[in-house]
Scaffold this motif. Structure first.
Motif, mmCIF file in Angstrom:
data_model
loop_
_atom_site.group_PDB
_atom_site.id
_atom_site.type_symbol
_atom_site.label_atom_id
_atom_site.label_comp_id
_atom_site.label_asym_id
_atom_site.label_seq_id
_atom_site.Cartn_x
_atom_site.Cartn_y
_atom_site.Cartn_z
ATOM 1 N N PRO A 216 0.783 -1.239 0.000
ATOM 2 C CA PRO A 216 0.000 0.000 0.000
ATOM 3 C C PRO A 216 0.814 1.289 0.000
ATOM 4 C CG PRO A 216 -0.156 -1.121 2.123
ATOM 5 C CD PRO A 216 0.497 -2.075 1.175
ATOM 6 N N LYS A 217 2.032 1.256 0.490
ATOM 7 C CA LYS A 217 2.836 2.482 0.505
ATOM 8 C C LYS A 217 3.235 2.898 -0.908
ATOM 9 C CE LYS A 217 4.739 1.566 5.105
ATOM 10 N NZ LYS A 217 5.969 1.298 5.890
ATOM 11 N N ILE A 247 -6.601 6.011 3.030
ATOM 12 C CA ILE A 247 -6.908 5.185 4.201
ATOM 13 C C ILE A 247 -8.359 5.337 4.647
ATOM 14 C CG2 ILE A 247 -4.494 5.243 4.952
ATOM 15 C CD1 ILE A 247 -5.241 7.226 7.096
ATOM 16 N N ASN A 248 -9.049 6.369 4.167
ATOM 17 C CA ASN A 248 -10.465 6.545 4.487
ATOM 18 C C ASN A 248 -11.384 6.034 3.384
ATOM 19 O OD1 ASN A 248 -10.193 7.765 7.072
ATOM 20 N ND2 ASN A 248 -9.643 9.693 6.100
ATOM 21 N N ALA A 365 -0.337 1.816 10.648
ATOM 22 C CA ALA A 365 -1.398 1.446 11.591
ATOM 23 C C ALA A 365 -2.593 0.852 10.845
ATOM 24 C CB ALA A 365 -1.820 2.668 12.401
ATOM 25 N N TRP A 366 -2.945 1.480 9.758
ATOM 26 C CA TRP A 366 -4.072 1.033 8.915
ATOM 27 C C TRP A 366 -3.776 -0.343 8.312
ATOM 28 C CZ3 TRP A 366 -3.988 1.444 3.256
ATOM 29 C CH2 TRP A 366 -5.249 1.342 2.643
ATOM 30 N N LYS A 368 -1.542 -2.634 9.437
ATOM 31 C CA LYS A 368 -1.409 -3.653 10.474
ATOM 32 C C LYS A 368 -2.757 -4.247 10.835
ATOM 33 C CE LYS A 368 0.351 -4.447 15.160
ATOM 34 N NZ LYS A 368 0.995 -3.825 16.351
ATOM 35 N N ASP A 369 -3.736 -3.386 11.025
ATOM 36 C CA ASP A 369 -5.072 -3.846 11.397
ATOM 37 C C ASP A 369 -5.693 -4.705 10.303
ATOM 38 O OD1 ASP A 369 -7.520 -3.852 13.017
ATOM 39 O OD2 ASP A 369 -8.339 -2.538 11.477
ATOM 40 N N ASN A 370 -5.605 -4.240 9.063
ATOM 41 C CA ASN A 370 -6.257 -4.932 7.952
ATOM 42 C C ASN A 370 -5.505 -6.165 7.481
ATOM 43 O OD1 ASN A 370 -8.755 -3.323 6.882
ATOM 44 N ND2 ASN A 370 -7.240 -1.761 7.390
ATOM 45 N N SER A 371 -4.187 -6.096 7.420
ATOM 46 C CA SER A 371 -3.407 -7.227 6.904
ATOM 47 C C SER A 371 -3.446 -8.416 7.855
ATOM 48 C CB SER A 371 -1.963 -6.804 6.632
ATOM 49 O OG SER A 371 -1.327 -6.375 7.816
ATOM 50 N N GLN A 372 -3.468 -8.149 9.164
ATOM 51 C CA GLN A 372 -3.548 -9.243 10.124
ATOM 52 C C GLN A 372 -4.876 -9.978 10.011
ATOM 53 O OE1 GLN A 372 -2.684 -7.493 13.977
ATOM 54 N NE2 GLN A 372 -0.476 -7.764 13.723
#
Length: 382
Positions: A216-217, A247-248, A365-366, A368-372
């Motif tokens: 994503p980066k 991210i939104n 942060a965005w 980490k939450d989604n990929s996990q």
């Protein structure tokens, strides 16, 4: 209320309000506001016209979205308003067993993959008479008609000229990309940025699908440049604002993670080939060998090596620069001269040195939450 009612009436139900709601993960505004123009699509999604503060803000930063935007539920897909004109035609496209569909979120190596796959299947010995024309005329971008209808100067006269010997009576108003898709000879290699849920339900059981994912980066950095470069989008905001849009879930073809959520669980389907852009960059020959097996092209090592060179970033950029001269009206020349054209860097890890610490922290942060939750891991450099 009739909203972009170009589709056949017996395939659409018009609604005055929307009762569906987004999944909880969607951060955008609710679709439950009363009296908003809506449209039910053949896919079962409801398209709702954006309005109010959200639309005003987006149109302020994206000058090319003057015709408005729609958000689809379920999924929260954000697309240009002209999508509704072509949505059912795309959904009802008849695919063939010999078709290969390249599916990606934007700026994940789509054009590169198109050229690789088309060359492997149609031009392994570099003697195809059509090899010299732009890839978009050989490998149609099936959902691009909605982008061509964003502005009066983007109806793509060049594509119209290119398809005249393939499409009997081309009509831009009916969708050049859709007509090209229907008329190009087999074997067809077709591109889409749409997710599985907006394509015909039996796609994966009928045709082969190659899904390309990218970290994503790099996606946000490349998409930011593309949005500034293309007049059909004409982004004038800052990179910081663009990261927030990303991210939104407020960029077209998003949400990014929802796109991946629909593809990743299908990766073991026999007609599915899931590949990471970073792996293609790290070892092109290894990925070409995998594609050779998946596609059943039975090419020799020597042929694959020549194709790897022919489809390298440098070679594709050289060919593209020649054709881009003919469609300069589609590009912002100031952005092109200052920051590069359609083929800019083609690297993995180019986000380094461009994203600020704050921007990177937001994406981390965005991600980490989604990929996990999804169980997917990206490479951020080579």
């Amino acid at each position: 209320m009739c909203f972009l009612a170009e589709s056949k009436i017996n395939r659409i139900v018009f609604l005055s309000t929307v009762t569906d709601s987004f999944p909880k993960r969607h951060k955008g505004p609710s679709l439950t506001s009363p009296q908003r123009p809506t449209m039910r699509l053949a896919s079962g999604h409801v398209a709702v016209q954006l309005h109010g503060e959200e639309l005003t803000k987006i149109q302020k930063d994206f000058k090319g979205f003057g015709k408005g935007l729609v958000r689809l539920t379920p999924g929260g897909w954000l697309l240009p308003a002209p999508y509704t004109k072509f949505a059912d035609k795309i959904y009802n496209t008849e695919f063939r067993a010999s078709d290969v569909v390249i599916m990606t979120y934007p700026k994940c190596g789509t054009t590169w993959t198109q050229e690789v796959v088309w060359t492997m299947r149609n031009n392994p010995n570099f003697n195809h008479p059509k090899a010299g024309i732009p890839v978009k005329a050989r490998s149609p971008f099936v959902d691009s008609d909605m982008l061509a209808h964003l502005g009066k100067d983007v109806l793509n006269s060049e594509l119209l000229e290119l398809v005249k010997d393939i499409v009997p009576h081309p009509d831009p108003d009916e969708g050049l990309a859709l007509q090209l898709t229907a008329n190009i000879p087999d074997p067809r290699t077709i591109k889409t940025h749409l997710p599985f849920s907006l394509m015909t339900p039996n796609l994966l059981d009928t045709a082969k699908v190659i899904y390309v994912a990218r970290n994503p980066k790099d996606v946000v950095l490349s998409f930011h440049h593309h949005s500034r470069l293309m007049k059909s989008m004409s982004y004038v905001g800052s990179l910081d604002q663009y990261v927030d849009y990303f991210i939104n879930d407020q960029l077209i073809y998003g949400p990014y993670w929802e796109h991946l959520r629909e593809a990743w669980p299908r990766r073991d389907h026999p007609n599915m080939h899931f590949v990471f852009y970073e792996d293609m960059k790290a070892d092109p020959m290894a990925e070409l060998r995998k594609l050779n097996q998946f596609l059943g092209t039975d090419l020799t090592e020597e042929q694959l090596e020549k194709i790897a060179h022919y489809t390298s970033f440098e070679e594709m950029k050289r060919r593209d620069d020649f054709y881009r001269e003919k469609e300069m009206q589609r590009l912002d020349q100031e952005v092109s001269k200052k920051d590069g054209g359609f083929f800019r860097k083609g690297e993995a890890g180019s986000w380094k040195g461009h994203l600020t610490d704050t921007q990177e922290a937001k994406i981390n942060a965005w991600t980490k939450d989604n990929s996990q939750k999804l169980g997917i891991t990206f490479r951020y450099s080579l």
